[in-house]
Design a protein around this motif. Structure first.
Motif, PDB file in Angstrom:
ATOM      1  N   ALA A 126       0.833  -1.202   0.000  1.00 51.43           N
ATOM      2  CA  ALA A 126       0.000   0.000   0.000  1.00 51.43           C
ATOM      3  C   ALA A 126       0.868   1.252   0.000  1.00 51.43           C
ATOM      4  N   ASP A 127       0.266   2.365  -0.425  1.00 52.50           N
ATOM      5  CA  ASP A 127       0.939   3.659  -0.395  1.00 52.50           C
ATOM      6  C   ASP A 127       0.686   4.388   0.918  1.00 52.50           C
ATOM      7  N   LEU A 128      -0.373   3.989   1.630  1.00 55.39           N
ATOM      8  CA  LEU A 128      -0.725   4.603   2.906  1.00 55.39           C
ATOM      9  C   LEU A 128      -1.514   3.593   3.724  1.00 55.39           C
ATOM     10  N   ILE A 129      -1.248   3.545   5.030  1.00 57.31           N
ATOM     11  CA  ILE A 129      -1.958   2.630   5.917  1.00 57.31           C
ATOM     12  C   ILE A 129      -2.608   3.411   7.047  1.00 57.31           C
ATOM     13  N   GLY A 164     -13.051  17.688   8.493  1.00 54.70           N
ATOM     14  CA  GLY A 164     -12.113  18.808   8.487  1.00 54.70           C
ATOM     15  C   GLY A 164     -10.739  18.415   8.992  1.00 54.70           C
ATOM     16  N   ASP A 165     -10.709  17.715  10.120  1.00 55.75           N
ATOM     17  CA  ASP A 165      -9.437  17.250  10.679  1.00 55.75           C
ATOM     18  C   ASP A 165      -8.787  16.228   9.760  1.00 55.75           C
ATOM     19  N   PHE A 166      -9.617  15.345   9.193  1.00 55.05           N
ATOM     20  CA  PHE A 166      -9.102  14.322   8.274  1.00 55.05           C
ATOM     21  C   PHE A 166      -8.448  14.969   7.064  1.00 55.05           C
ATOM     22  N   ALA A 167      -9.117  15.928   6.442  1.00 53.98           N
ATOM     23  CA  ALA A 167      -8.603  16.551   5.214  1.00 53.98           C
ATOM     24  C   ALA A 167      -7.281  17.265   5.472  1.00 53.98           C
ATOM     25  N   MET A 168      -7.175  17.930   6.621  1.00 50.42           N
ATOM     26  CA  MET A 168      -5.938  18.634   6.941  1.00 50.42           C
ATOM     27  C   MET A 168      -4.773  17.646   7.050  1.00 50.42           C
ATOM     28  N   ARG A 169      -4.995  16.558   7.764  1.00 53.18           N
ATOM     29  CA  ARG A 169      -3.935  15.566   7.959  1.00 53.18           C
ATOM     30  C   ARG A 169      -3.676  14.756   6.691  1.00 53.18           C
ATOM     31  N   MET A 170      -4.735  14.529   5.931  1.00 50.53           N
ATOM     32  CA  MET A 170      -4.579  13.773   4.689  1.00 50.53           C
ATOM     33  C   MET A 170      -3.788  14.572   3.658  1.00 50.53           C
ATOM     34  N   GLY A 171      -3.881  15.892   3.728  1.00 50.02           N
ATOM     35  CA  GLY A 171      -3.084  16.726   2.835  1.00 50.02           C
ATOM     36  C   GLY A 171      -1.598  16.477   3.042  1.00 50.02           C
ATOM     37  N   ARG A 172      -1.196  16.347   4.298  1.00 54.07           N
ATOM     38  CA  ARG A 172       0.208  16.051   4.597  1.00 54.07           C
ATOM     39  C   ARG A 172       0.571  14.646   4.109  1.00 54.07           C
ATOM     40  N   ALA A 173      -0.335  13.695   4.314  1.00 56.04           N
ATOM     41  CA  ALA A 173      -0.080  12.331   3.880  1.00 56.04           C
ATOM     42  C   ALA A 173       0.071  12.250   2.356  1.00 56.04           C
ATOM     43  N   LEU A 174      -0.748  13.033   1.639  1.00 58.60           N
ATOM     44  CA  LEU A 174      -0.687  13.024   0.179  1.00 58.60           C
ATOM     45  C   LEU A 174       0.671  13.517  -0.313  1.00 58.60           C
ATOM     46  N   LYS A 175       1.215  14.536   0.332  1.00 60.99           N
ATOM     47  CA  LYS A 175       2.541  15.030  -0.054  1.00 60.99           C
ATOM     48  C   LYS A 175       3.593  13.939   0.141  1.00 60.99           C
ATOM     49  N   THR A 176       3.476  13.184   1.221  1.00 59.20           N
ATOM     50  CA  THR A 176       4.419  12.087   1.466  1.00 59.20           C
ATOM     51  C   THR A 176       4.272  11.007   0.406  1.00 59.20           C
ATOM     52  N   GLU A 184       3.141  11.361  -2.646  1.00 55.20           N
ATOM     53  CA  GLU A 184       3.652  11.883  -3.917  1.00 55.20           C
ATOM     54  C   GLU A 184       5.168  11.806  -3.955  1.00 55.20           C
ATOM     55  N   LYS A 185       5.798  12.123  -2.843  1.00 55.21           N
ATOM     56  CA  LYS A 185       7.259  12.050  -2.765  1.00 55.21           C
ATOM     57  C   LYS A 185       7.740  10.616  -2.921  1.00 55.21           C
ATOM     58  N   ASN A 186       7.065   9.678  -2.253  1.00 56.38           N
ATOM     59  CA  ASN A 186       7.453   8.272  -2.346  1.00 56.38           C
ATOM     60  C   ASN A 186       7.247   7.717  -3.745  1.00 56.38           C
ATOM     61  N   ALA A 187       6.229   8.244  -4.445  1.00 56.68           N
ATOM     62  CA  ALA A 187       5.911   7.721  -5.772  1.00 56.68           C
ATOM     63  C   ALA A 187       6.797   8.302  -6.865  1.00 56.68           C
ATOM     64  N   THR A 188       7.516   9.364  -6.548  1.00 53.06           N
ATOM     65  CA  THR A 188       8.350  10.008  -7.565  1.00 53.06           C
ATOM     66  C   THR A 188       9.559   9.153  -7.899  1.00 53.06           C
ATOM     67  N   HIS A 189       9.568   8.657  -9.108  1.00 52.33           N
ATOM     68  CA  HIS A 189      10.681   7.843  -9.586  1.00 52.33           C
ATOM     69  C   HIS A 189      10.851   8.168 -11.059  1.00 52.33           C
ATOM     70  N   THR A 190      11.987   8.661 -11.428  1.00 51.40           N
ATOM     71  CA  THR A 190      12.191   9.086 -12.804  1.00 51.40           C
ATOM     72  C   THR A 190      13.106   8.127 -13.552  1.00 51.40           C
ATOM     73  N   MET A 191      13.031   8.212 -14.872  1.00 51.43           N
ATOM     74  CA  MET A 191      13.954   7.459 -15.713  1.00 51.43           C
ATOM     75  C   MET A 191      14.303   8.316 -16.920  1.00 51.43           C
ATOM     76  N   ALA A 192      15.478   8.090 -17.454  1.00 52.55           N
ATOM     77  CA  ALA A 192      15.948   8.835 -18.615  1.00 52.55           C
ATOM     78  C   ALA A 192      15.725   7.999 -19.874  1.00 52.55           C
ATOM     79  N   ILE A 193      15.086   8.595 -20.855  1.00 53.62           N
ATOM     80  CA  ILE A 193      14.812   7.920 -22.125  1.00 53.62           C
ATOM     81  C   ILE A 193      15.590   8.657 -23.212  1.00 53.62           C
TER      82      ILE A 193
END
Length: 238
Positions: A51-54, A110-122, A124-133
């Motif tokens: 999973a990306d988030l638990i 409201g509390d969920f959305a605020m905390r989930m915003g931080r989780a989403l940034k994490t 996105e960072k974990n999912a960032t993987h680049t390759m050179a073509i």
């Protein structure tokens, strides 16, 4: 559209439904997609899909959430973990297992959305993987998650990338491309085509409709294993 797999470990049906509803609302507001799987006990955690988030309740039957988190961190140090519980006294201990956050029930949106915003940034960072073509026009660095599909045309590979009008062309083989791409994200649709499951919009009996409008057809030998892999990826909904 970015797609993330979310795991809810919660034995209370109402609490699990609340989290699922909050996730659906947040996804609609942020333009992302969450594939949600719910487990009722931590005993099921080792056999669950990555999973990306638990979201983890602490007061679980058998192995409690804190014990499960300690075991999880022995094998997985990066997946963001959010405790959702009415046992607020565990908040400090939660950070000992590198919990991203802590929500106390009942969780309002409201509390969920605020905390989930931080989780989403994490995520996105974990999912960032680049390759050179490397192409004849130069080397292009792309996010692997933006690759919709790869197809073979004679001796060239065509990388169809979200946001680009034309595919990126380079010499290569499908087996070579398969070795460079995440095995848990790309499936072999046919001998000459790899598809990114996160970009699948519709699964048909003999083909996949991708979110860029392309249609990819299964080869006879690949249809069954592809459908099985897609079912696991989408949480058994196919």
């Amino acid at each position: 559209m970015a797609t993330y797999k979310v795991l809810i470990v919660e034995d209370d049906d109402e609490a699990a439904s609340t989290l699922s509803a909050h996730l659906a609302r947040f996804a609609a507001e942020r333009g992302v997609r969450f594939l949600v799987t719910r487990l009722s006990t931590a005993f099921e955690l080792p056999s669950a899909e990555a999973a990306d988030l638990i979201f983890m309740d602490i007061g679980l039957p058998g192995i409690n959430g804190m014990e499960a988190a300690e075991l999880l961190r022995q094998e997985n140090a990066t997946t963001p973990l959010i405790f959702v519980t009415n046992l607020a006294q565990y908040a400090v201990k939660g950070y000992q297992v590198d919990a991203l956050d802590f929500m106390v029930k009942p969780v309002g949106y409201g509390d969920f959305a605020m905390r989930m915003g931080r989780a989403l940034k994490t995520m996105e960072k974990n999912a960032t993987h680049t390759m050179a073509i490397a192409t004849t026009s130069g080397t292009h660095v792309v996010n692997v998650g933006d690759i919709v599909f790869v197809e073979l045309e004679k001796h060239d590979l065509l990388y169809h990338v979200a946001g680009l009008d034309q595919p990126l062309r380079r010499r290569g083989s499908i087996s070579g491309a398969r070795g460079e791409l995440p095995q848990d994200l790309f499936i072999t649709v046919s001998q000459g085509c790899l598809a990114n499951m996160a970009h699948v919009s519709t699964v048909l009996s003999g083909s996949l409709q991708m979110d860029d409008g392309s249609t990819l057809y299964f080869s006879r030998s690949r249809k069954k294993p592809c459908l099985e892999t897609l079912a696991r990826y989408f949480g058994g909904t196919i």
